[in-house]
Design a protein around this motif. Structure first.
Motif, PDB file in Angstrom:
ATOM      1  N   LYS A   3       4.172 -35.951   2.332  1.00 49.64           N
ATOM      2  CA  LYS A   3       3.375 -37.144   2.083  1.00 49.64           C
ATOM      3  C   LYS A   3       2.773 -37.656   3.378  1.00 49.64           C
ATOM      4  CE  LYS A   3       5.014 -39.353  -2.153  1.00 49.64           C
ATOM      5  NZ  LYS A   3       5.534 -40.619  -2.724  1.00 49.64           N
ATOM      6  N   LEU A   4       1.485 -37.962   3.345  1.00 48.01           N
ATOM      7  CA  LEU A   4       0.793 -38.571   4.470  1.00 48.01           C
ATOM      8  C   LEU A   4       0.116 -39.837   3.955  1.00 48.01           C
ATOM      9  CD1 LEU A   4      -0.846 -35.435   6.134  1.00 48.01           C
ATOM     10  CD2 LEU A   4       1.140 -36.686   6.950  1.00 48.01           C
ATOM     11  N   VAL A   5       0.313 -40.934   4.664  1.00 50.05           N
ATOM     12  CA  VAL A   5      -0.181 -42.258   4.260  1.00 50.05           C
ATOM     13  C   VAL A   5      -0.003 -42.490   2.757  1.00 50.05           C
ATOM     14  CG1 VAL A   5      -1.720 -42.638   6.204  1.00 50.05           C
ATOM     15  CG2 VAL A   5      -2.594 -41.401   4.238  1.00 50.05           C
ATOM     16  N   GLY A   6       1.166 -42.118   2.268  1.00 46.35           N
ATOM     17  CA  GLY A   6       1.531 -42.400   0.893  1.00 46.35           C
ATOM     18  C   GLY A   6       1.005 -41.436  -0.145  1.00 46.35           C
ATOM     19  N   LYS A   7       0.293 -40.387   0.292  1.00 47.09           N
ATOM     20  CA  LYS A   7      -0.288 -39.436  -0.661  1.00 47.09           C
ATOM     21  C   LYS A   7       0.343 -38.063  -0.484  1.00 47.09           C
ATOM     22  CE  LYS A   7      -4.802 -41.761  -0.466  1.00 47.09           C
ATOM     23  NZ  LYS A   7      -6.250 -41.573  -0.166  1.00 47.09           N
ATOM     24  N   GLU A   8       0.617 -37.394  -1.589  1.00 49.32           N
ATOM     25  CA  GLU A   8       1.153 -36.033  -1.512  1.00 49.32           C
ATOM     26  C   GLU A   8       0.040 -35.070  -1.129  1.00 49.32           C
ATOM     27  OE1 GLU A   8       3.153 -34.985  -5.108  1.00 49.32           O
ATOM     28  OE2 GLU A   8       4.948 -36.137  -4.575  1.00 49.32           O
ATOM     29  N   VAL A   9       0.270 -34.264  -0.100  1.00 52.69           N
ATOM     30  CA  VAL A   9      -0.785 -33.380   0.390  1.00 52.69           C
ATOM     31  C   VAL A   9      -0.339 -31.933   0.566  1.00 52.69           C
ATOM     32  CG1 VAL A   9      -1.983 -35.243   1.590  1.00 52.69           C
ATOM     33  CG2 VAL A   9      -0.253 -33.933   2.796  1.00 52.69           C
ATOM     34  N   GLY A  10       0.937 -31.666   0.429  1.00 54.35           N
ATOM     35  CA  GLY A  10       1.433 -30.327   0.737  1.00 54.35           C
ATOM     36  C   GLY A  10       1.172 -29.323  -0.363  1.00 54.35           C
ATOM     37  N   PRO A  11       1.585 -28.069  -0.072  1.00 54.08           N
ATOM     38  CA  PRO A  11       2.251 -27.681   1.172  1.00 54.08           C
ATOM     39  C   PRO A  11       1.291 -27.257   2.289  1.00 54.08           C
ATOM     40  CG  PRO A  11       2.342 -25.862  -0.361  1.00 54.08           C
ATOM     41  CD  PRO A  11       1.661 -26.993  -1.098  1.00 54.08           C
ATOM     42  N   VAL A  12       0.044 -26.884   1.937  1.00 55.42           N
ATOM     43  CA  VAL A  12      -0.886 -26.373   2.943  1.00 55.42           C
ATOM     44  C   VAL A  12      -2.170 -27.193   2.925  1.00 55.42           C
ATOM     45  CG1 VAL A  12      -2.237 -24.370   3.697  1.00 55.42           C
ATOM     46  CG2 VAL A  12       0.042 -24.031   2.735  1.00 55.42           C
ATOM     47  N   GLY A  13      -2.653 -27.560   4.107  1.00 58.17           N
ATOM     48  CA  GLY A  13      -3.914 -28.276   4.218  1.00 58.17           C
ATOM     49  C   GLY A  13      -5.027 -27.338   4.649  1.00 58.17           C
ATOM     50  N   TYR A  14      -6.141 -27.914   5.087  1.00 57.71           N
ATOM     51  CA  TYR A  14      -7.301 -27.104   5.440  1.00 57.71           C
ATOM     52  C   TYR A  14      -7.966 -27.655   6.691  1.00 57.71           C
ATOM     53  CZ  TYR A  14     -11.728 -24.595   4.985  1.00 57.71           C
ATOM     54  OH  TYR A  14     -12.818 -23.787   5.222  1.00 57.71           O
ATOM     55  N   GLY A  15      -8.177 -26.790   7.683  1.00 60.07           N
ATOM     56  CA  GLY A  15      -8.837 -27.178   8.920  1.00 60.07           C
ATOM     57  C   GLY A  15     -10.321 -26.878   8.870  1.00 60.07           C
ATOM     58  N   LEU A  16     -11.154 -27.885   9.148  1.00 63.54           N
ATOM     59  CA  LEU A  16     -12.601 -27.739   9.064  1.00 63.54           C
ATOM     60  C   LEU A  16     -13.247 -27.252  10.355  1.00 63.54           C
ATOM     61  CD1 LEU A  16     -13.481 -31.065   7.207  1.00 63.54           C
ATOM     62  CD2 LEU A  16     -13.283 -28.804   6.197  1.00 63.54           C
ATOM     63  N   ALA A  43      -5.456 -27.534  -1.530  1.00 62.81           N
ATOM     64  CA  ALA A  43      -5.462 -27.984  -0.140  1.00 62.81           C
ATOM     65  C   ALA A  43      -6.280 -29.269  -0.063  1.00 62.81           C
ATOM     66  CB  ALA A  43      -6.034 -26.907   0.777  1.00 62.81           C
ATOM     67  N   VAL A  44      -5.640 -30.407  -0.312  1.00 62.39           N
ATOM     68  CA  VAL A  44      -6.348 -31.678  -0.397  1.00 62.39           C
ATOM     69  C   VAL A  44      -6.348 -32.437   0.935  1.00 62.39           C
ATOM     70  CG1 VAL A  44      -5.845 -31.898  -2.855  1.00 62.39           C
ATOM     71  CG2 VAL A  44      -4.298 -32.948  -1.189  1.00 62.39           C
ATOM     72  N   PHE A  45      -5.573 -31.971   1.901  1.00 66.92           N
ATOM     73  CA  PHE A  45      -5.557 -32.587   3.223  1.00 66.92           C
ATOM     74  C   PHE A  45      -6.526 -31.832   4.116  1.00 66.92           C
ATOM     75  CE2 PHE A  45      -3.569 -32.687   7.563  1.00 66.92           C
ATOM     76  CZ  PHE A  45      -3.949 -33.978   7.868  1.00 66.92           C
ATOM     77  N   TRP A  46      -7.610 -32.511   4.513  1.00 64.08           N
ATOM     78  CA  TRP A  46      -8.639 -31.874   5.329  1.00 64.08           C
ATOM     79  C   TRP A  46      -8.648 -32.489   6.721  1.00 64.08           C
ATOM     80  CZ3 TRP A  46     -13.644 -31.348   1.849  1.00 64.08           C
ATOM     81  CH2 TRP A  46     -13.324 -30.524   0.752  1.00 64.08           C
ATOM     82  N   ASN A  47      -8.730 -31.616   7.712  1.00 67.40           N
ATOM     83  CA  ASN A  47      -8.683 -32.034   9.106  1.00 67.40           C
ATOM     84  C   ASN A  47      -9.998 -31.676   9.781  1.00 67.40           C
ATOM     85  OD1 ASN A  47      -8.058 -31.246  12.111  1.00 67.40           O
ATOM     86  ND2 ASN A  47      -6.431 -32.645  11.511  1.00 67.40           N
ATOM     87  N   PRO A  71     -19.570 -36.065  -5.371  1.00 71.23           N
ATOM     88  CA  PRO A  71     -18.948 -37.389  -5.203  1.00 71.23           C
ATOM     89  C   PRO A  71     -17.599 -37.505  -5.895  1.00 71.23           C
ATOM     90  CG  PRO A  71     -20.806 -37.501  -6.727  1.00 71.23           C
ATOM     91  CD  PRO A  71     -20.863 -36.154  -6.080  1.00 71.23           C
ATOM     92  N   GLU A  72     -17.372 -36.687  -6.914  1.00 74.75           N
ATOM     93  CA  GLU A  72     -16.090 -36.729  -7.624  1.00 74.75           C
ATOM     94  C   GLU A  72     -14.936 -36.246  -6.757  1.00 74.75           C
ATOM     95  OE1 GLU A  72     -17.955 -32.681  -8.560  1.00 74.75           O
ATOM     96  OE2 GLU A  72     -18.601 -34.756  -8.230  1.00 74.75           O
ATOM     97  N   ASP A  73     -15.248 -35.568  -5.660  1.00 71.03           N
ATOM     98  CA  ASP A  73     -14.196 -35.039  -4.782  1.00 71.03           C
ATOM     99  C   ASP A  73     -13.796 -36.021  -3.677  1.00 71.03           C
ATOM    100  OD1 ASP A  73     -14.251 -32.739  -6.246  1.00 71.03           O
ATOM    101  OD2 ASP A  73     -15.269 -31.518  -4.732  1.00 71.03           O
ATOM    102  N   ALA A  74     -14.588 -37.060  -3.467  1.00 68.73           N
ATOM    103  CA  ALA A  74     -14.374 -37.947  -2.326  1.00 68.73           C
ATOM    104  C   ALA A  74     -12.980 -38.569  -2.320  1.00 68.73           C
ATOM    105  CB  ALA A  74     -15.441 -39.035  -2.291  1.00 68.73           C
ATOM    106  N   ASP A  75     -12.501 -38.979  -3.474  1.00 70.13           N
ATOM    107  CA  ASP A  75     -11.187 -39.619  -3.529  1.00 70.13           C
ATOM    108  C   ASP A  75     -10.042 -38.622  -3.674  1.00 70.13           C
ATOM    109  OD1 ASP A  75     -12.266 -42.156  -3.273  1.00 70.13           O
ATOM    110  OD2 ASP A  75     -12.510 -42.427  -5.434  1.00 70.13           O
ATOM    111  N   LYS A  76     -10.379 -37.349  -3.871  1.00 67.90           N
ATOM    112  CA  LYS A  76      -9.337 -36.330  -4.004  1.00 67.90           C
ATOM    113  C   LYS A  76      -8.841 -35.852  -2.643  1.00 67.90           C
ATOM    114  CE  LYS A  76     -11.431 -34.451  -8.246  1.00 67.90           C
ATOM    115  NZ  LYS A  76     -12.089 -33.245  -8.822  1.00 67.90           N
ATOM    116  N   VAL A  77      -9.688 -36.014  -1.638  1.00 68.47           N
ATOM    117  CA  VAL A  77      -9.404 -35.466  -0.314  1.00 68.47           C
ATOM    118  C   VAL A  77      -8.816 -36.534   0.599  1.00 68.47           C
ATOM    119  CG1 VAL A  77     -10.467 -34.506   1.761  1.00 68.47           C
ATOM    120  CG2 VAL A  77     -11.184 -33.693  -0.492  1.00 68.47           C
ATOM    121  N   LEU A  78      -7.771 -36.171   1.343  1.00 64.74           N
ATOM    122  CA  LEU A  78      -7.229 -37.029   2.388  1.00 64.74           C
ATOM    123  C   LEU A  78      -7.774 -36.519   3.712  1.00 64.74           C
ATOM    124  CD1 LEU A  78      -3.623 -38.385   2.703  1.00 64.74           C
ATOM    125  CD2 LEU A  78      -4.841 -37.539   4.697  1.00 64.74           C
ATOM    126  N   LEU A  79      -8.543 -37.360   4.395  1.00 65.48           N
ATOM    127  CA  LEU A  79      -9.235 -36.952   5.614  1.00 65.48           C
ATOM    128  C   LEU A  79      -8.501 -37.389   6.867  1.00 65.48           C
ATOM    129  CD1 LEU A  79     -13.045 -37.680   5.079  1.00 65.48           C
ATOM    130  CD2 LEU A  79     -11.900 -35.468   5.176  1.00 65.48           C
TER     131      LEU A  79
END
Length: 331
Positions: A3-16, A43-47, A71-79
């Motif tokens: 969990k990051l800032v209260g949101k589940e993001v695991g297990p793997v994120g994505y580096g931009l 992979a909802v955690f984007w860096n 626009p539907e993806d904006a709230d799905k991603v944790l930046l």
């Protein structure tokens, strides 16, 4: 799940980073395909970063274009966004004026599709400004609701503790892979575990080395940024290739790929005594590679121990960064 800032993001994120910070940036269509693949594979955690690219074209511009189209993806991603460098430079500037400029510009580039950032971090520590001051400047944006939380990047255990005494630290981003295990020896993992801070592991595939894409030094394109890193130098390449061969042997026995083993090893630390939560953020520009990365191997205790046994006899040849880039590490 981490969990990051209260949101589940695991297990793997994505580096931009690879989408915009390379000598020949991937085109928008290819970047969007990669980003869609990351999200569809969980992979909802984007860096990303203000520093990934130029002032005219970096991760923030690409993200704005992506969220404008989807626009539907904006709230799905944790930046999580890196900034805090002097404009147009890779020189850290932790002053109040520059921190405000950096965060304000990141927010401006994302507007109106994203009204806040989930995480912001200074790419490196500015030795001319006390870290406590820099963190307090960032924390003003958290209190104002413009940031979800504060992250740190390439810092020492001492700095982590200093920063955490000023404000809540939501993540610490550090390099971690089978050939970069320093956080288990320099107190960083210990400090994060004690303080309950998750680790974001960048370059978990050794900047591509552990994918097996490069079998000999000559395979690296002449214009590749990899030539900046000592471990990819001609004199070090073959010695480091020994680790890849051993990982590939384990992967073959398990019926998976070397990258899946490498990511599985990073994730296998989760739940171990005295370990913080870890989320790796491999970068990729192809959908097929992203699908592979988001299916890490589930390692048994015996396989985990076997890999650690290999590492106990292996020392990567060459530093993580060139000397001129190393003086800002782990400050």
């Amino acid at each position: 799940m981490v969990k990051l800032v209260g949101k589940e993001v695991g297990p793997v994120g994505y580096g931009l980073m690879g989408l915009t910070w390379r000598r020949n940036p991937i085109n928008q269509e290819g970047a969007f395909e990669a980003m869609r693949s990351a999200l569809s594979n969980g992979a909802v955690f984007w860096n990303g970063g203000e520093i990934y690219g130029t002032a005219e074209r970096n991760s923030l511009h690409l993200l704005n274009e992506y969220f404008t189209k989807y626009p539907e993806d904006a709230d799905k991603v944790l930046l999580s966004i890196k900034g805090g460098c002097a404009p147009g430079e890779l020189r850290p500037d932790g002053s109040k004026e520059n921190i405000q400029r950096s965060i304000d510009e990141c927010l401006k580039h994302l507007s109106p599709v994203k009204k806040s950032l989930d995480l912001f971090e200074c790419a490196r520590v500015d030795t001319n400004v006390p870290i406590e001051d820099t963190i307090s400047y960032i924390d003003e944006y958290v209190k104002a609701g413009k940031l979800g939380g504060i992250s740190l990047s390439e810092v020492s255990a001492k700095t982590i503790r200093k920063a955490a005494a000023v404000a809540k630290i939501s993540a610490v981003e550090v390099e971690l892979s089978l050939w970069s295990t320093q956080i288990f020896e320099n107190g960083i993992a210990e400090a994060c575990a004690e303080l309950g801070i998750p680790i974001v592991a960048y370059s978990p595939l050794g900047r591509g080395f552990l994918t097996g894409e490069y079998r000999k030094w000559e395979d690296i394109p002449k214009d590749s940024n990899l030539h900046m890193f000592p471990r990819y130098s001609k004199e070090n390449f073959d010695q480091n290739l020994v680790l890849l061969h051993q990982v590939e042997e384990i992967a073959k026995k398990k019926g998976v790929t070397a990258p899946q083993i490498a990511l599985g090893w990073v994730l296998a630390h989760n739940g171990k005594p005295g370990m913080p939560e870890i989320i790796p953020i491999p970068g990729a520009t192809r959908a097929s590679r992203i699908e592979e990365n988001t299916q890490p191997a589930q390692l048994s205790d015996a396989e985990f121990d076997e890999l650690n046994g290999i590492l106990s006899k292996f020392e990567a040849a060459g530093g993580r960064y060139a000397p001129q880039m190393s003086h800002h590490l782990e400050l």
